[in-house]
Enzyme design. Structure first.
Site, mmCIF file in Angstrom:
data_model
loop_
_atom_site.group_PDB
_atom_site.id
_atom_site.type_symbol
_atom_site.label_atom_id
_atom_site.label_comp_id
_atom_site.label_asym_id
_atom_site.label_seq_id
_atom_site.Cartn_x
_atom_site.Cartn_y
_atom_site.Cartn_z
ATOM 1 N N ASN A 171 0.856 -1.189 0.000
ATOM 2 C CA ASN A 171 0.000 0.000 0.000
ATOM 3 C C ASN A 171 0.888 1.233 0.000
ATOM 4 O O ASN A 171 1.901 1.294 0.694
ATOM 5 C CB ASN A 171 -0.912 0.045 1.222
ATOM 6 C CG ASN A 171 -1.802 1.285 1.201
ATOM 7 O OD1 ASN A 171 -2.716 1.392 0.390
ATOM 8 N ND2 ASN A 171 -1.527 2.244 2.059
ATOM 9 N N TYR A 175 0.107 10.279 4.553
ATOM 10 C CA TYR A 175 -0.310 10.626 5.897
ATOM 11 C C TYR A 175 0.744 11.576 6.469
ATOM 12 O O TYR A 175 1.949 11.287 6.420
ATOM 13 C CB TYR A 175 -0.420 9.377 6.780
ATOM 14 C CG TYR A 175 -0.999 8.181 6.064
ATOM 15 C CD1 TYR A 175 -2.352 8.121 5.764
ATOM 16 C CD2 TYR A 175 -0.186 7.128 5.654
ATOM 17 C CE1 TYR A 175 -2.884 7.030 5.090
ATOM 18 C CE2 TYR A 175 -0.708 6.033 4.976
ATOM 19 C CZ TYR A 175 -2.061 5.992 4.689
ATOM 20 O OH TYR A 175 -2.582 4.923 4.016
ATOM 21 N N ARG A 176 0.310 12.682 7.001
ATOM 22 C CA ARG A 176 1.256 13.678 7.504
ATOM 23 C C ARG A 176 2.139 13.076 8.599
ATOM 24 O O ARG A 176 1.745 12.115 9.280
ATOM 25 C CB ARG A 176 0.506 14.881 8.049
ATOM 26 C CG ARG A 176 -0.158 14.610 9.393
ATOM 27 C CD ARG A 176 -1.097 15.699 9.802
ATOM 28 N NE ARG A 176 -1.494 15.551 11.198
ATOM 29 C CZ ARG A 176 -2.678 15.893 11.667
ATOM 30 N NH1 ARG A 176 -3.584 16.416 10.859
ATOM 31 N NH2 ARG A 176 -2.973 15.747 12.947
ATOM 32 N N TRP A 189 -1.877 7.822 10.595
ATOM 33 C CA TRP A 189 -2.824 7.092 9.746
ATOM 34 C C TRP A 189 -4.122 6.835 10.521
ATOM 35 O O TRP A 189 -4.125 6.433 11.674
ATOM 36 C CB TRP A 189 -2.226 5.805 9.187
ATOM 37 C CG TRP A 189 -1.506 4.890 10.111
ATOM 38 C CD1 TRP A 189 -1.927 4.477 11.331
ATOM 39 C CD2 TRP A 189 -0.241 4.267 9.882
ATOM 40 N NE1 TRP A 189 -1.007 3.614 11.882
ATOM 41 C CE2 TRP A 189 0.032 3.459 11.012
ATOM 42 C CE3 TRP A 189 0.674 4.275 8.827
ATOM 43 C CZ2 TRP A 189 1.181 2.696 11.111
ATOM 44 C CZ3 TRP A 189 1.815 3.519 8.928
ATOM 45 C CH2 TRP A 189 2.062 2.748 10.063
ATOM 46 N N GLU A 235 -0.785 1.076 -6.070
ATOM 47 C CA GLU A 235 -0.737 2.481 -6.510
ATOM 48 C C GLU A 235 0.295 2.701 -7.603
ATOM 49 O O GLU A 235 0.142 3.610 -8.433
ATOM 50 C CB GLU A 235 -0.431 3.392 -5.311
ATOM 51 C CG GLU A 235 -1.602 3.627 -4.371
ATOM 52 C CD GLU A 235 -1.866 2.482 -3.416
ATOM 53 O OE1 GLU A 235 -2.889 2.509 -2.702
ATOM 54 O OE2 GLU A 235 -1.047 1.537 -3.377
ATOM 55 N N ASP A 286 -5.191 21.991 8.939
ATOM 56 C CA ASP A 286 -5.548 20.978 7.953
ATOM 57 C C ASP A 286 -6.322 21.547 6.767
ATOM 58 O O ASP A 286 -6.642 22.727 6.711
ATOM 59 C CB ASP A 286 -6.352 19.864 8.619
ATOM 60 C CG ASP A 286 -5.808 18.491 8.264
ATOM 61 O OD1 ASP A 286 -5.632 18.219 7.064
ATOM 62 O OD2 ASP A 286 -5.534 17.708 9.184
#
Length: 641
Positions: A171, A175-176, A189, A235, A286
């Site tokens: 995967n 994610y920051r 996550w 991906e 955000d």
């Protein structure tokens, strides 16, 4: 088009007049973000920015995909719809019955093309491993602190690699990552994400979970990490399809179970312990335009950092829209229309995600309507489809109007809308960044059926024919002192909706106020009232809608009012009130913290104002934060509960 590396993309942007090199010193702590915020909100997203003097060994690239044109350039297409058309063609070809040997032979070239898109692991080291830090130190990277109330510096464009411990399926997500120490970050996550599921499996096995993070390389990698793909689709197959060239991967040095693109700029290798204590991460400014609240997340321990000799550090900021992420979202909207149409909602014609809705808050779907209840069928299908489960407000229309003409669309939808019967409320999973939910990650949803009514869908009790409302704003404010401002300009466009800024001072205030407002002279024919906080300017409609969508939990915050029809004594008219104001414990029994709007601090704004003429960015642009500062003074970082 496959970019050889990130500098290849930078050179392409520069030749196209889409990039500005900034040679003046700019600090990654708050200053780069403030400059980028001004540029990204300029017409068409401004230019990509390359900060060459940051006090670090590496330049910072930002806003590189922050316009429609640059997003297309990143994906190697002229128009984003070109990708959707190609995907639709592939779906049709694969699903077409193969009736003869010639039909099957005709598939062979396309199958060969599929193979050419599959990622390939190559031997040896890649360019991403030209330099190996003898002692990994994140402090040597120009990691940005974007906003003054952020919990610290965050890596904002990390492409994160994990594998399922059982199947070894890969995967790639985004994610920051908040940097806490030179070799430790948070790993943000969410429970709905695939990497979180991988971690859950490692915890069951009580095994350490290897993780690899890349920065840079072909920009297609960054986009593919954000794409809403099914769990079993790699991906890097999508990346290969988009760039028309397979992604070449190399094994990590300290985490050899994982492979990363050979042409990446940086690789950060490490692990997450299965049984280690979580770390308090955040807050973070955000993409909603609000600070996401701090919470507990896993610790990521860095075991190696490698990079290209000519590495560029890619970054982005998120905050009050529009920002660069709006264009990444636009690509997803266009590219994934075809799969949604071909596999889930065959009647869908088009889809739109307005910027003010920050992706999940507001989605418009246009369908080919053939039978009663079809909008509700689409509603259920879309809310059950992948990341569409996070959608809060879904508006469904048909082919009677163009979906991207918002004025015509609103006129059409409101013409057919019966607020009492054509607005549907539900609840389910929500984005954990949605602060309006009474419980984190779980809240209300609303579907507005703006399609033309069929006979089976009408309710004879209601008079829904068009009125010509004449709202007396002065009379409304005189009757209700808590009303501070009213925007009734949409009425002149034949859109029976008004926006009211109101100052609440008691429990159930708006639930009691709305029927009284609707009972006032001139209000008959209004089908919807949007209530916003008294500090919001309702005349600034894009800003008001952004605030409204963020602060609304549709199932909890709706109230319907009815009144006898003046044209038919046997019928009534209806008006839906929706509460998009701040929720508090005192007035709304809201038990969670309420985050603040993201704005730059005065000191940073002053520094950039004084530095602007040296940056080579053209005419002076004032800070976008200035218009919001008066709305939050005195509230602090979070409304205390």
């Amino acid at each position: 088009m496959a970019f050889k590396h990130l500098r290849h993309f930078i050179d392409t942007l520069e030749k196209a007049g889409e990039l500005v090199r900034i040679k003046e010193y700019v600090n990654p702590h708050l200053e780069i973000a403030e400059i980028t915020d001004r540029i990204s909100k300029s017409p068409d997203g401004g230019k990509a920015l390359l900060f060459e003097n940051t006090g670090y060994d590496f330049p910072v690239l930002i806003n590189s995909m922050g316009s429609y044109r640059r997003m297309c350039m990143a994906l190697g297409v002229q128009e984003l719809d070109d990708v959707a058309s190609e995907i639709e063609g592939l779906f049709k070809m694969l699903s077409k019955p193969k009736e003869s040997i010639l039909d099957k032979l005709a598939m062979l070239p396309k199958l060969s093309q599929f193979a050419s898109w599959m990622p390939k692991v190559i031997s040896g080291r890649g360019a991403c491993q030209e330099v190996v830090m003898t002692s990994p130190d994140l402090g040597k990277l120009p990691v940005m602190t974007c906003w003054p109330q952020d919990g610290g510096p965050f890596i904002t464009l990390p492409v994160i690699h994990t594998k399922d411990p059982h199947t070894q399926s890969r995967n790639v997500g985004m994610y920051r990552m908040q940097v806490f120490e030179k070799d430790m970050t948070g790993m943000h996550w969410h429970k709905h994400k695939v990497s979180a599921k991988h971690f859950s499996e490692y915890k069951k096995l009580n095994k350490r979970m290897p993780v690899a993070v890349i920065l840079g390389g072909d920009p297609v990698y960054t986009y593919s990490a954000t794409a809403p793909l099914p769990e079993n689709v790699d991906e890097y197959m999508l990346a290969g399809f988009l760039r028309k060239k397979k992604v070449e991967l190399v094994r990590c040095i300290s985490q050899p179970e994982l492979e990363v693109p050979a042409d990446a700029d940086f690789v950060i290798e490490g692990y997450v312990e299965a049984d280690e204590e979580l770390i308090w991460e955040g807050p973070f400014g955000d993409h909603t335009g609000y600070y996401s609240l701090a919470d507990w997340y896993p610790r990521f321990h860095v075991t190696a950092i490698t990079h290209r000799k000519d590495a560029v550090y890619p970054s982005t900021i998120v905050g009050i829209p529009p920002q660069e992420d709006a264009w990444i979202g636009k690509a997803t909207e266009r590219i994934f229309l075809a799969p949604i149409k071909m596999t889930l909602v065959p009647e869908i014609v088009d889809m739109e995600m307005p910027v003010e809705g920050v992706f999940h808050n507001l989605v418009i779907a246009q369908i080919q309507k053939d039978y009663p209840g079809q909008a509700q069928k689409v509603m259920n299908a879309m809310w059950g489809a992948g990341q569409m489960m996070f959608n809060k407000i879904l508006a469904v229309t048909d082919t009677g109007t163009r979906i991207n003409d918002y004025k015509a669309l609103a006129q059409y939808a409101f013409k057919h809308l019966n607020p009492a019967t054509d607005i549907y409320f539900s609840q389910g999973p929500m984005d954990v960044l949605d602060h309006s939910c009474s419980r984190m990650g779980f809240g209300g949803k609303m579907c507005i059926d703006g399609t033309a009514r069929l006979p089976e869908e009408t309710d004879d009790r209601f008079d829904t024919a068009s009125f010509s409302p004449e709202v007396n704003i002065a009379a409304l404010r005189a009757a209700f002192p808590e009303i501070k401002a009213v925007n009734a300009t949409l009425l002149k466009l034949d859109i029976p909706c008004i926006v009211i800024a109101v100052e609440k001072d008691r429990r159930n205030h708006l639930r009691e106020l709305h029927p009284q407002v609707y009972a006032q002279p001139g209000m008959e024919g209004i089908k919807m009232v949007l209530y916003v906080e008294h500090t919001v300017d309702p005349m600034d409609l894009p800003s008001a809608l952004w605030r409204f969508c963020n602060n609304l939990d549709p199932k909890r915050d709706n109230f319907l009012a009815e009144r006898p029809s003046s044209r038919n004594a046997h019928k009534v008219t209806a008006c839906m009130g929706l509460d998009g104001t701040i929720k508090t414990k005192e007035l709304d029994d809201f038990q969670r913290d309420w985050p603040n709007i993201i704005v730059a601090d005065d000191a940073t704004i002053k520094i950039i104002d004084e530095k602007w003429q040296k940056l080579g960015l053209g005419d002076f642009l004032p800070s976008p934060s200035l218009k919001y500062k008066q709305q939050i003074y005195g509230q602090g970082a979070v409304v205390a509960l």
